[in-house]
Motif scaffolding. Structure first.
Motif, PDB file in Angstrom:
ATOM      1  N   TYR A 188      70.246 -25.222 -62.516  1.00 22.78           N
ATOM      2  CA  TYR A 188      69.950 -25.996 -63.722  1.00 22.78           C
ATOM      3  C   TYR A 188      68.444 -26.164 -63.894  1.00 22.78           C
ATOM      4  O   TYR A 188      67.904 -26.035 -65.006  1.00 22.78           O
ATOM      5  N   ILE A 248      67.799 -26.791 -67.848  1.00 20.74           N
ATOM      6  CA  ILE A 248      68.887 -27.517 -68.490  1.00 20.74           C
ATOM      7  C   ILE A 248      69.306 -28.662 -67.568  1.00 20.74           C
ATOM      8  O   ILE A 248      68.955 -28.678 -66.378  1.00 20.74           O
ATOM      9  N   THR A 249      70.014 -29.616 -68.111  1.00 19.82           N
ATOM     10  CA  THR A 249      70.496 -30.745 -67.309  1.00 19.82           C
ATOM     11  C   THR A 249      72.019 -30.800 -67.249  1.00 19.82           C
ATOM     12  O   THR A 249      72.572 -31.559 -66.460  1.00 19.82           O
ATOM     13  N   ASP A 250      72.680 -29.973 -68.073  1.00 22.95           N
ATOM     14  CA  ASP A 250      74.134 -30.018 -68.127  1.00 22.95           C
ATOM     15  C   ASP A 250      74.660 -28.630 -68.491  1.00 22.95           C
ATOM     16  O   ASP A 250      74.039 -27.907 -69.285  1.00 22.95           O
ATOM     17  N   TYR A 251      75.793 -28.251 -67.916  1.00 26.92           N
ATOM     18  CA  TYR A 251      76.347 -26.923 -68.181  1.00 26.92           C
ATOM     19  C   TYR A 251      76.732 -26.725 -69.635  1.00 26.92           C
ATOM     20  O   TYR A 251      76.779 -25.591 -70.134  1.00 26.92           O
ATOM     21  N   LYS A 252      76.972 -27.793 -70.365  1.00 27.38           N
ATOM     22  CA  LYS A 252      77.381 -27.675 -71.768  1.00 27.38           C
ATOM     23  C   LYS A 252      76.243 -27.206 -72.671  1.00 27.38           C
ATOM     24  O   LYS A 252      76.476 -26.914 -73.847  1.00 27.38           O
ATOM     25  N   GLU A 253      75.033 -27.120 -72.130  1.00 28.92           N
ATOM     26  CA  GLU A 253      73.913 -26.573 -72.897  1.00 28.92           C
ATOM     27  C   GLU A 253      73.995 -25.053 -73.019  1.00 28.92           C
ATOM     28  O   GLU A 253      73.219 -24.441 -73.752  1.00 28.92           O
ATOM     29  N   LYS A 254      74.895 -24.439 -72.282  1.00 27.93           N
ATOM     30  CA  LYS A 254      75.175 -23.008 -72.395  1.00 27.93           C
ATOM     31  C   LYS A 254      76.624 -22.837 -72.843  1.00 27.93           C
ATOM     32  O   LYS A 254      77.459 -23.720 -72.655  1.00 27.93           O
ATOM     33  N   SER A 255      76.930 -21.685 -73.398  1.00 28.19           N
ATOM     34  CA  SER A 255      78.274 -21.442 -73.928  1.00 28.19           C
ATOM     35  C   SER A 255      79.275 -21.183 -72.808  1.00 28.19           C
ATOM     36  O   SER A 255      78.893 -20.775 -71.701  1.00 28.19           O
TER      37      SER A 255
END
Length: 379
Positions: free
Chosen positions: A86, A91-98
């Motif tokens: 991360y 990024i700080t969260d996996y939801k920032e990627k598809s």
């Protein structure tokens, strides 16, 4: 004599009761926590150190694969590995990627075959990953204490045997081929000088559209006072040849595929030999080009169209040293298949046949067939 006929019905009843008891226990154990009776995904849910992996399994849809019947080998990064990734991805969260983005990570770290680590040999694995038949993992088994994948991820917990395969825990996330070589290096930001040289010499398409193994110097090397050679001082033609010397087209070579290998770069006037040399009192080995130019430990960067290896020294074009050629040569057993032997050696040089790798032989085939032959030269 005593008559024991009355005991036969009793024994039959006892056996029947025992069988019914076993069957009942077996059915009940499908739902208990014994690892042998759990699917890989069910076991992952019980591990607090795999909480991020579990969340990404759910988000990407990969959970549906490893929660069903089958035979799998899964390499799951622990939470600390995901947190490090991360930070690298900013990024700080996996939801920032598809979900599709993370599914590539999941599939690249899994095989659709049950493989025990004791059967793993050094070099490229013969079984491709679930991502695609063109993408493999590389195994380093030179250490007695650990197995390393792609020169980056160490297996820290081995062969957890579950109902549908093996689960291995790793300490770093395996980088899947997400972007082309050029984009990978551009995003990194440390290779602007070399990228501009590839562009100026008309070689950028090799980094965007062709399958390559690439060796590349970071910008910092050209500012290093200890580096006496600066290729930018070469003539235009010599500079183009020097840039070609970095590109090995048509193959995806990991760092532990290289020892003693002799390979042909895009530069046509000579080949390049790779050898592992020991440096320092700790006996650590490093890969060198032609015994002189050291490859950095930051290697095996995985791209859609190849592998990138960062250099520790600036490469210079030099005469190759002795090494091993692996190509479409033909040894003794190939003649048994109807192929014509076309390579002969005199001692101490020899030809070895490697049945772990396929090769396109003299006949036209839809799929390559083993073995591939190694010509081992000697001075």
């Amino acid at each position: 004599m005593t008559n024991y006929k009355w005991m036969i019905p009793v024994l039959l009843l006892l056996c029947l009761a025992q069988l019914m008891g076993c069957e009942e226990n077996f059915i009940g154990r499908q739902y208990d926590t014994d690892e042998e009776y759990m699917q890989i995904y069910d076991y992952i849910k019980t591990r607090p150190d795999l909480s991020i992996y579990k969340e990404i399994c759910d988000y990407s849809g990969f959970y549906s694969q490893i929660s069903t019947a089958g035979t799998y080998t899964v390499f799951a990064p622990v939470d600390s590995a995901w947190k490090k990734l991360y930070a690298e991805l900013k990024i700080t969260d996996y939801k920032e990627k598809s979900p599709e983005y993370w599914l590539m990570y999941m599939k690249y770290a899994a095989l659709e075959k049950q493989i025990h680590t004791n059967s793993m040999n050094g070099g490229k694995m013969t079984d491709y990953t679930m991502l695609d038949k063109n993408y493999f993992l590389s195994v380093d088994v030179t250490s007695y204490t650990a197995i390393k994948l792609n020169n980056s991820s160490v297996i820290i917990e081995y062969n957890i045997e579950l109902k549908n395969g093996y689960l291995n825990l790793i300490d770093a996330v395996l980088e899947p081929p997400v972007t082309p070589v050029y984009d990978l290096l551009k995003q990194d930001g440390r290779f602007e000088i070399m990228l501009s040289l590839f562009e100026e010499n008309g070689l950028k398409p090799y980094l965007t559209d062709s399958l390559v193994t690439l060796f590349i110097e970071p910008d910092a090397l050209f500012a290093d006072e200890d580096e006496s050679f600066d290729p930018r001082n070469l003539s235009a033609d010599s500079l183009q040849q020097w840039v070609k010397y970095h590109i090995f087209p048509g193959h995806r070579y990991f760092i532990n595929d290289f020892d003693t290998r002799m390979l042909q770069p895009l530069y046509e006037d000579d080949v390049v030999t790779f050898n592992v040399k020991t440096i320092g009192s700790d006996g650590k080995g490093f890969v060198f080009l032609n015994q002189q130019f050291r490859v950095s430990t930051r290697t095996d960067r995985n791209a859609l169209n190849g592998i990138v290896h960062e250099m520790f020294n600036v490469i210079q074009i030099t005469d190759h040293t002795a090494g091993t050629i692996e190509t479409n040569l033909y040894g003794a057993t190939n003649t048994q298949k109807g192929y014509e032997q076309n390579v002969f050696t005199a001692s101490p040089a020899i030809i070895k046949e490697n049945f772990g790798y396929p090769s396109y032989h003299q006949l036209l085939m839809e799929e390559p067939q083993p073995p591939i032959c190694s010509f081992v030269s000697a001075q």
